[in-house]
Design a protein around this motif. Structure first.
Motif, PDB file in Angstrom:
ATOM      1  N   ARG A 149     -26.704  81.068  25.884  1.00 24.17           N
ATOM      2  CA  ARG A 149     -27.388  80.941  24.604  1.00 24.17           C
ATOM      3  C   ARG A 149     -28.857  80.602  24.805  1.00 24.17           C
ATOM      4  O   ARG A 149     -29.302  79.519  24.471  1.00 24.17           O
ATOM      5  CB  ARG A 149     -26.687  79.892  23.767  1.00 24.17           C
ATOM      6  CG  ARG A 149     -25.222  80.202  23.561  1.00 24.17           C
ATOM      7  CD  ARG A 149     -24.527  79.183  22.720  1.00 24.17           C
ATOM      8  NE  ARG A 149     -24.689  77.824  23.214  1.00 24.17           N
ATOM      9  CZ  ARG A 149     -24.116  76.780  22.685  1.00 24.17           C
ATOM     10  NH1 ARG A 149     -23.331  76.909  21.651  1.00 24.17           N
ATOM     11  NH2 ARG A 149     -24.314  75.581  23.163  1.00 24.17           N
ATOM     12  N   ALA A 150     -29.618  81.522  25.342  1.00 26.76           N
ATOM     13  CA  ALA A 150     -31.028  81.259  25.641  1.00 26.76           C
ATOM     14  C   ALA A 150     -31.809  80.855  24.398  1.00 26.76           C
ATOM     15  O   ALA A 150     -32.711  80.026  24.465  1.00 26.76           O
ATOM     16  CB  ALA A 150     -31.675  82.480  26.287  1.00 26.76           C
ATOM     17  N   LYS A 151     -31.485  81.414  23.247  1.00 28.06           N
ATOM     18  CA  LYS A 151     -32.212  81.088  22.024  1.00 28.06           C
ATOM     19  C   LYS A 151     -31.936  79.655  21.571  1.00 28.06           C
ATOM     20  O   LYS A 151     -32.688  79.097  20.805  1.00 28.06           O
ATOM     21  CB  LYS A 151     -31.840  82.060  20.908  1.00 28.06           C
ATOM     22  CG  LYS A 151     -32.360  83.448  21.137  1.00 28.06           C
ATOM     23  CD  LYS A 151     -32.023  84.345  19.981  1.00 28.06           C
ATOM     24  CE  LYS A 151     -32.540  85.736  20.225  1.00 28.06           C
ATOM     25  NZ  LYS A 151     -32.213  86.637  19.144  1.00 28.06           N
ATOM     26  N   ASP A 152     -30.853  79.090  22.022  1.00 29.78           N
ATOM     27  CA  ASP A 152     -30.485  77.738  21.617  1.00 29.78           C
ATOM     28  C   ASP A 152     -31.087  76.662  22.508  1.00 29.78           C
ATOM     29  O   ASP A 152     -30.917  75.480  22.234  1.00 29.78           O
ATOM     30  CB  ASP A 152     -28.965  77.579  21.598  1.00 29.78           C
ATOM     31  CG  ASP A 152     -28.307  78.279  20.428  1.00 29.78           C
ATOM     32  OD1 ASP A 152     -29.010  78.594  19.452  1.00 29.78           O
ATOM     33  OD2 ASP A 152     -27.091  78.494  20.480  1.00 29.78           O
ATOM     34  N   LEU A 153     -31.753  77.038  23.601  1.00 25.14           N
ATOM     35  CA  LEU A 153     -32.330  76.036  24.488  1.00 25.14           C
ATOM     36  C   LEU A 153     -33.278  75.120  23.716  1.00 25.14           C
ATOM     37  O   LEU A 153     -34.041  75.567  22.878  1.00 25.14           O
ATOM     38  CB  LEU A 153     -33.079  76.692  25.640  1.00 25.14           C
ATOM     39  CG  LEU A 153     -32.243  77.307  26.740  1.00 25.14           C
ATOM     40  CD1 LEU A 153     -33.143  77.936  27.792  1.00 25.14           C
ATOM     41  CD2 LEU A 153     -31.322  76.288  27.381  1.00 25.14           C
ATOM     42  N   ILE A 154     -33.207  73.845  24.042  1.00 25.54           N
ATOM     43  CA  ILE A 154     -34.050  72.844  23.402  1.00 25.54           C
ATOM     44  C   ILE A 154     -35.152  72.487  24.388  1.00 25.54           C
ATOM     45  O   ILE A 154     -34.879  72.129  25.534  1.00 25.54           O
ATOM     46  CB  ILE A 154     -33.217  71.605  23.018  1.00 25.54           C
ATOM     47  CG1 ILE A 154     -32.119  72.005  22.035  1.00 25.54           C
ATOM     48  CG2 ILE A 154     -34.109  70.510  22.456  1.00 25.54           C
ATOM     49  CD1 ILE A 154     -31.039  70.960  21.842  1.00 25.54           C
ATOM     50  N   LYS A 155     -36.391  72.590  23.955  1.00 29.70           N
ATOM     51  CA  LYS A 155     -37.552  72.293  24.808  1.00 29.70           C
ATOM     52  C   LYS A 155     -38.062  70.900  24.468  1.00 29.70           C
ATOM     53  O   LYS A 155     -38.718  70.693  23.458  1.00 29.70           O
ATOM     54  CB  LYS A 155     -38.668  73.311  24.573  1.00 29.70           C
ATOM     55  CG  LYS A 155     -38.248  74.747  24.700  1.00 29.70           C
ATOM     56  CD  LYS A 155     -38.056  75.117  26.136  1.00 29.70           C
ATOM     57  CE  LYS A 155     -37.738  76.608  26.175  1.00 29.70           C
ATOM     58  NZ  LYS A 155     -37.916  77.201  27.431  1.00 29.70           N
ATOM     59  N   ARG A 156     -37.730  69.937  25.318  1.00 28.49           N
ATOM     60  CA  ARG A 156     -38.118  68.548  25.081  1.00 28.49           C
ATOM     61  C   ARG A 156     -39.069  68.080  26.182  1.00 28.49           C
ATOM     62  O   ARG A 156     -38.676  67.964  27.343  1.00 28.49           O
ATOM     63  CB  ARG A 156     -36.878  67.654  25.060  1.00 28.49           C
ATOM     64  CG  ARG A 156     -37.187  66.200  24.765  1.00 28.49           C
ATOM     65  CD  ARG A 156     -35.927  65.363  24.736  1.00 28.49           C
ATOM     66  NE  ARG A 156     -36.194  64.043  24.200  1.00 28.49           N
ATOM     67  CZ  ARG A 156     -35.262  63.118  24.060  1.00 28.49           C
ATOM     68  NH1 ARG A 156     -34.012  63.359  24.403  1.00 28.49           N
ATOM     69  NH2 ARG A 156     -35.575  61.950  23.566  1.00 28.49           N
ATOM     70  N   SER A 157     -40.310  67.854  25.820  1.00 34.02           N
ATOM     71  CA  SER A 157     -41.313  67.337  26.759  1.00 34.02           C
ATOM     72  C   SER A 157     -41.344  68.138  28.059  1.00 34.02           C
ATOM     73  O   SER A 157     -41.391  67.571  29.152  1.00 34.02           O
ATOM     74  CB  SER A 157     -41.051  65.864  27.059  1.00 34.02           C
ATOM     75  OG  SER A 157     -41.133  65.094  25.885  1.00 34.02           O
TER      76      SER A 157
END
Length: 120
Positions: free
Chosen positions: A11-19
């Motif tokens: 689920r590449a679109k679901d990746l969460i980018k945190r800091s």
């Protein structure tokens, strides 16, 4: 691959980018599903002014089950062992929203997460 291409799976679109870190929500959801009272769990990104995005969790409980959201969140954090991947908030819903074909409606959950102004 041998030609130098990088292929994403899952689920590449679901990746969460945190800091600057990429968080796969599936691993966080698996940690939540380890708790016996949880029937269904979903983790989505909530916009954050400092970190870009932060993970937030939504769960529904099995019929007749009771659980303290703060304890569920603490248990999830302990299972993960990675403070960056740990959800900043956990909300128990009677039922998680589903699409017409019965899959988790992550768009609806992202909207709900973004609208939630509770402090982290």
């Amino acid at each position: 691959d041998a030609d130098g291409y990088f292929w994403l799976s899952g689920r590449a679109k679901d990746l969460i980018k945190r800091s600057g870190h990429s968080i796969d929500p599936q691993g966080v959801e698996e940690a939540l599903h380890a708790y016996p009272a949880i029937a269904l769990a979903a983790v989505v990104a909530r916009p954050d002014a400092r970190a870009g995005e932060v993970p937030v969790a939504f769960v529904s409980l099995k019929p007749g089950a009771r659980a303290d959201p703060a304890q569920l969140l603490a248990d999830c954090r302990a299972r993960l062992g990675d403070p960056v991947a740990a959800p900043v908030q956990l909300t128990v819903l009677q039922q998680l929203p589903l699409t017409a074909v019965g899959k988790l409606d992550k768009v609806a959950l992202r909207t709900l997460a973004a609208a939630d102004n509770n402090p982290d």
